[in-house]
Design a protein around this motif. Structure first.
Motif, PDB file in Angstrom:
ATOM      1  N   UNK A   8       0.834  -1.204   0.000  1.00  0.00           N
ATOM      2  CA  UNK A   8       0.000   0.000   0.000  1.00  0.00           C
ATOM      3  C   UNK A   8       0.866   1.250   0.000  1.00  0.00           C
ATOM      4  N   UNK A   9       0.538   2.174  -0.898  1.00  0.00           N
ATOM      5  CA  UNK A   9       1.223   3.458  -0.977  1.00  0.00           C
ATOM      6  C   UNK A   9       0.645   4.418   0.058  1.00  0.00           C
ATOM      7  N   UNK A  19       6.652  -9.275  -8.542  1.00  0.00           N
ATOM      8  CA  UNK A  19       7.249 -10.297  -9.375  1.00  0.00           C
ATOM      9  C   UNK A  19       8.203 -11.192  -8.615  1.00  0.00           C
ATOM     10  N   UNK A  20       8.804 -12.135  -9.350  1.00  0.00           N
ATOM     11  CA  UNK A  20       9.700 -13.095  -8.732  1.00  0.00           C
ATOM     12  C   UNK A  20      10.914 -12.413  -8.108  1.00  0.00           C
ATOM     13  N   UNK A  21      11.255 -11.205  -8.591  1.00  0.00           N
ATOM     14  CA  UNK A  21      12.393 -10.475  -8.041  1.00  0.00           C
ATOM     15  C   UNK A  21      12.110  -9.791  -6.730  1.00  0.00           C
ATOM     16  N   UNK A  22      10.856  -9.838  -6.273  1.00  0.00           N
ATOM     17  CA  UNK A  22      10.501  -9.270  -4.979  1.00  0.00           C
ATOM     18  C   UNK A  22      10.167  -7.806  -4.992  1.00  0.00           C
ATOM     19  N   UNK A  23      10.050  -7.199  -6.173  1.00  0.00           N
ATOM     20  CA  UNK A  23       9.761  -5.772  -6.285  1.00  0.00           C
ATOM     21  C   UNK A  23       8.277  -5.573  -6.595  1.00  0.00           C
ATOM     22  N   UNK A  24       7.633  -4.685  -5.828  1.00  0.00           N
ATOM     23  CA  UNK A  24       6.223  -4.383  -6.078  1.00  0.00           C
ATOM     24  C   UNK A  24       6.084  -3.578  -7.369  1.00  0.00           C
ATOM     25  N   UNK A  25       5.044  -3.883  -8.129  1.00  0.00           N
ATOM     26  CA  UNK A  25       4.772  -3.156  -9.364  1.00  0.00           C
ATOM     27  C   UNK A  25       4.502  -1.685  -9.054  1.00  0.00           C
ATOM     28  N   UNK A  26       4.878  -0.820  -9.969  1.00  0.00           N
ATOM     29  CA  UNK A  26       4.633   0.607  -9.775  1.00  0.00           C
ATOM     30  C   UNK A  26       3.289   1.030 -10.299  1.00  0.00           C
ATOM     31  N   UNK A  27       2.297   0.157 -10.216  1.00  0.00           N
ATOM     32  CA  UNK A  27       0.983   0.422 -10.787  1.00  0.00           C
ATOM     33  C   UNK A  27      -0.084  -0.209  -9.905  1.00  0.00           C
ATOM     34  N   UNK A  28      -1.168   0.521  -9.700  1.00  0.00           N
ATOM     35  CA  UNK A  28      -2.325   0.003  -8.961  1.00  0.00           C
ATOM     36  C   UNK A  28      -3.509  -0.086  -9.912  1.00  0.00           C
ATOM     37  N   UNK A  29      -4.354  -1.082  -9.712  1.00  0.00           N
ATOM     38  CA  UNK A  29      -5.520  -1.295 -10.560  1.00  0.00           C
ATOM     39  C   UNK A  29      -6.788  -0.981  -9.773  1.00  0.00           C
ATOM     40  N   UNK A  30      -7.667  -0.231 -10.378  1.00  0.00           N
ATOM     41  CA  UNK A  30      -8.886   0.208  -9.693  1.00  0.00           C
ATOM     42  C   UNK A  30      -9.757  -0.969  -9.275  1.00  0.00           C
ATOM     43  N   UNK A  31     -10.013  -1.891 -10.198  1.00  0.00           N
ATOM     44  CA  UNK A  31     -10.890  -3.018  -9.852  1.00  0.00           C
ATOM     45  C   UNK A  31     -10.257  -3.884  -8.772  1.00  0.00           C
ATOM     46  N   UNK A  52      -9.261   9.773  -5.660  1.00  0.00           N
ATOM     47  CA  UNK A  52      -7.994   9.875  -6.385  1.00  0.00           C
ATOM     48  C   UNK A  52      -7.948   8.921  -7.578  1.00  0.00           C
ATOM     49  N   UNK A  53      -8.731   9.191  -8.614  1.00  0.00           N
ATOM     50  CA  UNK A  53      -8.685   8.328  -9.802  1.00  0.00           C
ATOM     51  C   UNK A  53      -7.311   8.285 -10.446  1.00  0.00           C
ATOM     52  N   UNK A  54      -6.515   9.333 -10.231  1.00  0.00           N
ATOM     53  CA  UNK A  54      -5.174   9.372 -10.815  1.00  0.00           C
ATOM     54  C   UNK A  54      -4.242   8.335 -10.191  1.00  0.00           C
ATOM     55  N   UNK A  55      -4.657   7.737  -9.084  1.00  0.00           N
ATOM     56  CA  UNK A  55      -3.819   6.733  -8.424  1.00  0.00           C
ATOM     57  C   UNK A  55      -3.818   5.402  -9.165  1.00  0.00           C
ATOM     58  N   UNK A  56      -4.717   5.245 -10.121  1.00  0.00           N
ATOM     59  CA  UNK A  56      -4.920   3.941 -10.733  1.00  0.00           C
ATOM     60  C   UNK A  56      -4.664   3.987 -12.238  1.00  0.00           C
ATOM     61  N   UNK A  57      -4.142   2.883 -12.768  1.00  0.00           N
ATOM     62  CA  UNK A  57      -3.937   2.770 -14.206  1.00  0.00           C
ATOM     63  C   UNK A  57      -5.286   2.897 -14.919  1.00  0.00           C
ATOM     64  N   UNK A  58      -5.275   3.499 -16.084  1.00  0.00           N
ATOM     65  CA  UNK A  58      -6.513   3.708 -16.835  1.00  0.00           C
ATOM     66  C   UNK A  58      -6.933   2.404 -17.522  1.00  0.00           C
ATOM     67  N   UNK A  80      -0.729   7.225  -0.315  1.00  0.00           N
ATOM     68  CA  UNK A  80      -2.017   7.777  -0.744  1.00  0.00           C
ATOM     69  C   UNK A  80      -3.161   6.807  -0.511  1.00  0.00           C
ATOM     70  N   UNK A  81      -2.858   5.516  -0.441  1.00  0.00           N
ATOM     71  CA  UNK A  81      -3.886   4.529  -0.130  1.00  0.00           C
ATOM     72  C   UNK A  81      -4.007   3.387  -1.104  1.00  0.00           C
ATOM     73  N   UNK A  82      -3.614   3.605  -2.356  1.00  0.00           N
ATOM     74  CA  UNK A  82      -3.743   2.536  -3.347  1.00  0.00           C
ATOM     75  C   UNK A  82      -2.752   1.403  -3.053  1.00  0.00           C
ATOM     76  N   UNK A  83      -3.056   0.218  -3.590  1.00  0.00           N
ATOM     77  CA  UNK A  83      -2.244  -0.973  -3.364  1.00  0.00           C
ATOM     78  C   UNK A  83      -1.683  -1.438  -4.700  1.00  0.00           C
ATOM     79  N   UNK A  84      -0.378  -1.605  -4.787  1.00  0.00           N
ATOM     80  CA  UNK A  84       0.249  -2.108  -6.010  1.00  0.00           C
ATOM     81  C   UNK A  84      -0.349  -3.455  -6.378  1.00  0.00           C
ATOM     82  N   UNK A  85      -0.518  -3.687  -7.659  1.00  0.00           N
ATOM     83  CA  UNK A  85      -1.283  -4.869  -8.069  1.00  0.00           C
ATOM     84  C   UNK A  85      -0.507  -6.169  -7.934  1.00  0.00           C
ATOM     85  N   UNK A  86       0.834  -6.131  -7.982  1.00  0.00           N
ATOM     86  CA  UNK A  86       1.569  -7.395  -7.989  1.00  0.00           C
ATOM     87  C   UNK A  86       3.011  -7.206  -7.562  1.00  0.00           C
TER      88      UNK A  86
END
Length: 361
Positions: free
Chosen positions: A138-139, A149-161, A201-207, A141-147
């Motif tokens: 969780x960032x 990867x195997x390298x242990x790094x959180x994605x820099x993107x959150x998905x609205x759904x 904050x719709x800008x927090x999420x990928x379109x 601002x409140x959004x949660x990164x969606x995934x």
């Protein structure tokens, strides 16, 4: 055997038809308890739990318990599950936060339906570990990164759904924590922050606005309700709903899908819109197979099934929608959010967010 008080919606689905759908899901369940998409197909943690919920709502409690035991036995040491398994083998090791969080919804659903205290206490460590893992993503601002990867790094993107679904999961996790007397104040703060991000904050999420899930999931997950929820659904109704057939998966594709239609039914029910919800459930019955299973989708332009598969999670969505509309089981209110914790309100400086989960602003 299924109990007699199965969900049914007069004029749309009978209890015996729902029993057949439940049996079609149970028939696909593997000896490990996993419920793959179809025989020989892959299992993902989210759709597996959705199928388990349908088994519970249909009275197949032993099969549902086996499905949750699969969750308990396959959870990784960090609280996650692989995104995709086939026959017990990991095909995709990625950690999907929404997939991991959803176990809380399933466990709370099973507990409220069965009252099984031993089950709740057995599954509490599973839910706790999963939620703690998800909230690492969780960032501020409140959004949660969606995934991750195997390298242990959180994605820099959150998905609205996905985040809207996590919102529902956190509410159920908090309810379970209260039940087992293990309060989690940090989760309450996280829920408040996530709800605020979803509303303000719709800008927090990928379109991903082409997809119907981004349209209705903020309602289904409980972050947006009341007039704001109704306005949201009405605003894009014509983009996604095909009269007499169901809801599109993608706004610019001539493809209606059963699961998305039933999730929209659940969203409408949560808004008190029973009549259009019932009409939509009736409309998607063209996807029903004689054995009670459901085809995934239908191409409007040529009338063909696509993909050519009958998925357990589509049948599961039908059962859960029928249960919500019929108010049959004690867990039928789970998507309405009746009695679920709201979290702690979180409004950033300069933000306009007067809605608190479960109470229209």
């Amino acid at each position: 055997m299924p109990r007699t008080d199965l969900p049914e919606v007069p004029g749309v689905l009978t209890a015996s038809e729902m029993a057949a759908t439940a049996r079609s899901i149970a028939a696909v369940q593997e000896s490990s308890g996993a419920v793959p998409w179809f025989p020989g197909g892959h299992t993902d943690p989210w759709d597996h739990v959705e199928s388990a919920m349908a088994l519970t709502a249909s009275g197949l409690h032993d099969e549902a318990a086996a499905a949750y035991d699969w969750c308990r036995c396959t959870q990784r040491s960090d609280g996650s599950w692989p995104a995709k398994l086939v026959g017990g083998r990991v095909e995709d090791p990625v950690t999907d936060t929404n997939f991991c969080a959803y176990v809380a919804v399933g466990v709370w659903h099973h507990l409220t339906c069965t009252g099984d205290d031993d089950f709740a206490r057995r599954m509490w460590p599973v839910v706790r570990a999963a939620v703690d893992l998800v909230l690492e993503a969780q960032a501020e601002r409140g959004e949660v990164a969606w995934a991750r990867g195997a390298g242990g790094v959180w994605a820099g993107e959150a998905l609205l759904s996905g985040c809207a679904s996590i919102h529902q999961s956190l509410r159920c996790a908090l309810a379970l924590a209260e039940y087992v007397e293990r309060p989690q104040p940090d989760w309450e703060v996280a829920l408040g922050r996530l709800g605020h991000a979803l509303r303000a904050h719709p800008e927090a999420f990928a379109d991903k606005s082409r997809y119907s899930m981004d349209w209705y999931y903020p309602v289904l997950g409980g972050a947006v309700r009341g007039r704001a929820g109704l306005d949201r659904i009405r605003g894009r109704w014509r983009d996604f709903v095909v009269d007499g057939l169901g809801a599109r998966c993608v706004d610019d594709r001539p493809w209606v899908t059963g699961a998305e239609t039933c999730e929209l039914v659940l969203s409408l029910d949560a808004l008190g819109e029973a009549a259009p919800a019932r009409e939509l459930l009736a409309a998607m019955q063209h996807l029903r197979d004689p054995d009670g299973s459901y085809w995934t989708g239908h191409v409007v332009t040529d009338g063909k099934r696509w993909p050519e598969e009958r998925t357990t999670w589509t049948g599961a969505a039908v059962i859960l929608a029928a249960d919500a509309l019929s108010r049959t089981t004690p867990s039928s209110a789970i998507f309405r959010g009746d009695g679920l914790p709201a979290g702690l309100a979180s409004v950033g400086a300069g933000c306009c967010d007067t809605y608190v989960t479960g109470v229209p602003g």
